[in-house]
Write an enzyme that holds these catalytic residues in place. Sequence first.
Site, PDB file in Angstrom:
ATOM      1  N   ASP A   1       9.839   6.775  -5.045  1.00 25.50           N
ATOM      2  CA  ASP A   1       9.953   6.295  -3.672  1.00 25.50           C
ATOM      3  C   ASP A   1      10.988   5.158  -3.618  1.00 25.50           C
ATOM      4  O   ASP A   1      10.909   4.208  -4.403  1.00 25.50           O
ATOM      5  CB  ASP A   1       8.558   5.769  -3.253  1.00 25.50           C
ATOM      6  CG  ASP A   1       8.433   5.495  -1.773  1.00 25.50           C
ATOM      7  OD1 ASP A   1       9.207   6.077  -1.000  1.00 25.50           O
ATOM      8  OD2 ASP A   1       7.530   4.711  -1.399  1.00 25.50           O
TER       9      ASP A   1
ATOM     10  N   GLY B   1       7.000   4.901   6.476  1.00 20.04           N
ATOM     11  CA  GLY B   1       6.340   3.905   7.324  1.00 20.04           C
ATOM     12  C   GLY B   1       5.339   4.518   8.275  1.00 20.04           C
ATOM     13  O   GLY B   1       5.219   4.095   9.428  1.00 20.04           O
ATOM     14  N   ALA B   2       4.580   5.506   7.791  1.00 21.63           N
ATOM     15  CA  ALA B   2       3.733   6.303   8.695  1.00 21.63           C
ATOM     16  C   ALA B   2       2.250   5.970   8.597  1.00 21.63           C
ATOM     17  O   ALA B   2       1.408   6.797   8.935  1.00 21.63           O
ATOM     18  CB  ALA B   2       3.980   7.786   8.437  1.00 21.63           C
ATOM     19  N   SER B   3       1.929   4.766   8.164  1.00 22.73           N
ATOM     20  CA  SER B   3       0.515   4.378   8.180  1.00 22.73           C
ATOM     21  C   SER B   3       0.059   4.085   9.604  1.00 22.73           C
ATOM     22  O   SER B   3       0.838   3.599  10.434  1.00 22.73           O
ATOM     23  CB  SER B   3       0.301   3.138   7.300  1.00 22.73           C
ATOM     24  OG  SER B   3       0.170   3.532   5.949  1.00 22.73           O
TER      25      SER B   3
ATOM     26  N   ILE C   1       2.586   7.588   3.264  1.00 20.74           N
ATOM     27  CA  ILE C   1       1.481   6.685   3.599  1.00 20.74           C
ATOM     28  C   ILE C   1       1.110   5.846   2.385  1.00 20.74           C
ATOM     29  O   ILE C   1       0.730   6.382   1.341  1.00 20.74           O
ATOM     30  CB  ILE C   1       0.257   7.497   4.092  1.00 20.74           C
ATOM     31  CG1 ILE C   1       0.635   8.240   5.390  1.00 20.74           C
ATOM     32  CG2 ILE C   1      -0.954   6.579   4.321  1.00 20.74           C
ATOM     33  CD1 ILE C   1      -0.403   9.232   5.874  1.00 20.74           C
TER      34      ILE C   1
HETATM   35  P1  13P Z   1       3.515   2.542   5.160  1.00 15.51           P
HETATM   36  O1  13P Z   1       3.766   1.116   4.809  1.00 15.51           O
HETATM   37  O2  13P Z   1       3.503   2.750   6.631  1.00 15.51           O
HETATM   38  O3  13P Z   1       2.311   3.098   4.507  1.00 15.51           O
HETATM   39  O4  13P Z   1       4.779   3.404   4.622  1.00 15.51           O
HETATM   40  C1  13P Z   1       4.844   3.787   3.274  1.00 15.51           C
HETATM   41  C2  13P Z   1       6.175   4.339   2.899  1.00 15.51           C
HETATM   42  O5  13P Z   1       7.018   4.638   3.716  1.00 15.51           O
HETATM   43  C3  13P Z   1       6.443   4.525   1.473  1.00 15.51           C
HETATM   44  O6  13P Z   1       7.748   4.924   1.228  1.00 15.51           O
HETATM   45  O1  G3H Z   2       7.710   1.912   1.151  1.00 13.43           O
HETATM   46  C1  G3H Z   2       7.293   1.295   0.205  1.00 13.43           C
HETATM   47  C2  G3H Z   2       5.960   1.490  -0.381  1.00 13.43           C
HETATM   48  O2  G3H Z   2       4.959   1.064   0.487  1.00 13.43           O
HETATM   49  C3  G3H Z   2       5.910   0.868  -1.740  1.00 13.43           C
HETATM   50  O3  G3H Z   2       5.718  -0.490  -1.682  1.00 13.43           O
HETATM   51  O4  G3H Z   2       7.438  -1.469  -3.190  1.00 13.43           O
HETATM   52  O5  G3H Z   2       5.309  -2.693  -2.666  1.00 13.43           O
HETATM   53  O6  G3H Z   2       5.275  -0.688  -4.157  1.00 13.43           O
HETATM   54  P1  G3H Z   2       5.965  -1.406  -3.004  1.00 13.43           P
HETATM   55 ZN    ZN Z   3       9.182   4.087   2.601  1.00 10.97          ZN
END
Ligand code: 13P
Ligand code: G3H
Ligand code: ZN
Length: 330
Positions: free
Chosen positions: A93, A233-235, A276
């Site tokens: 990610d 960012g879909a939480s 998420i």
């Molecule tokens: P949230 O912070 O909305 O869960 O998004 C997570 C995300 O986009 C990880 O790449």
């Molecule tokens: O989009 C990012 C994820 O929520 C990962 O977050 O870099 O704190 O592990 P992190």
């Molecule tokens: Zn992200």
Amino acid sequence: MVSYKDLGLANSKELFAKAITGKYAVPAFNFNNMEQLQAIIAACVEKRSPVILQVSSGARKYANQTLLRYMAQGAVEYAKELGYAIPIVLHLDHGDTFELCKSCIEYGFSSVMIDGSHHPYDKNVEETAKVVAYAHKYDVTVEGELGVLAGIEDDVKAEHHTYTEPSQVEDFVKKTGVDSLAISIGTSHGANKFKPEQCTRNADGILVPPPLRFDILEEIEKRIPGFPIVLHGASSVPQDRVAVINKYGGALKDAIGIPEEQLRKAAASAVCKINIDSDGRLAMTAAVREVFATKPAEFDPRKYLGPARDSLKELYMHKVTDVLGSAGKA
Ligand code: 13P
Ligand code: G3H
Ligand code: ZN
């Protein structure tokens, strides 16, 4: 070098093709530790959902690259042991450099994101194309990003978002050869996605954030029909979990997420991967805080990480069934 194929993992190509025609989205859940991984796999096996296990660069540092490789392999075997071999992707990610993407591929990742969204357009194209050229040699799928999401991640930071410019997507996809594209249409990372003053109140006094920019999404779909789109960012920032956290000593202020019906609508479009992370963090924190506050004499980690894991599993089952629509698609 270990190939993800030898670990029993899948890349995301076929999963996305099915998700687009089936009008659902594959969940991409972030994990850093064993309990999160157990909850994700147990939930997705029970609901027969394909899943993308997502690891940020911070998570990789936290968990250790070698342990992660065995954890992913363990997840594949765990799913079989639970009775159903769901497709499992191991995905980087927000990879910020070619070297990180290469290293993840060498440690068994089946999919990587190169996030060049903070670079000028030409540099983003160049970096992304370089990762694609390497990854495709090993049949690893690549996610790129156009447009900037607000929020703080450990290696990619932005205070304000910039919507994806639809006129750029066709050129970007053609020049880079990416397999999927993350876009910015109003979501952002973390638990504070909107300021209260950006929201309106419904009849019950609940804050309702501004809708996602589905007009931009439609414009993008017209330019690259059938191409897999990713929503970061879909939480949804479930308010019941936020209330538990605050009841037991937490201090989360103005925590606002993306309403679930907006995500359901997105999942039925070309959006075929929905990320998420924050909701899982909230579920775990609420459960742990509750045990600490109500059973102060407890000091066996299993007695608070166990309830946290149960709460996470319930959250993930809800997501795949009621929000993303991926339940039953494995
Ligand atoms: P949230 O912070 O909305 O869960 O998004 C997570 C995300 O986009 C990880 O790449
Ligand atoms: O989009 C990012 C994820 O929520 C990962 O977050 O870099 O704190 O592990 P992190
Ligand atoms: Zn992200």
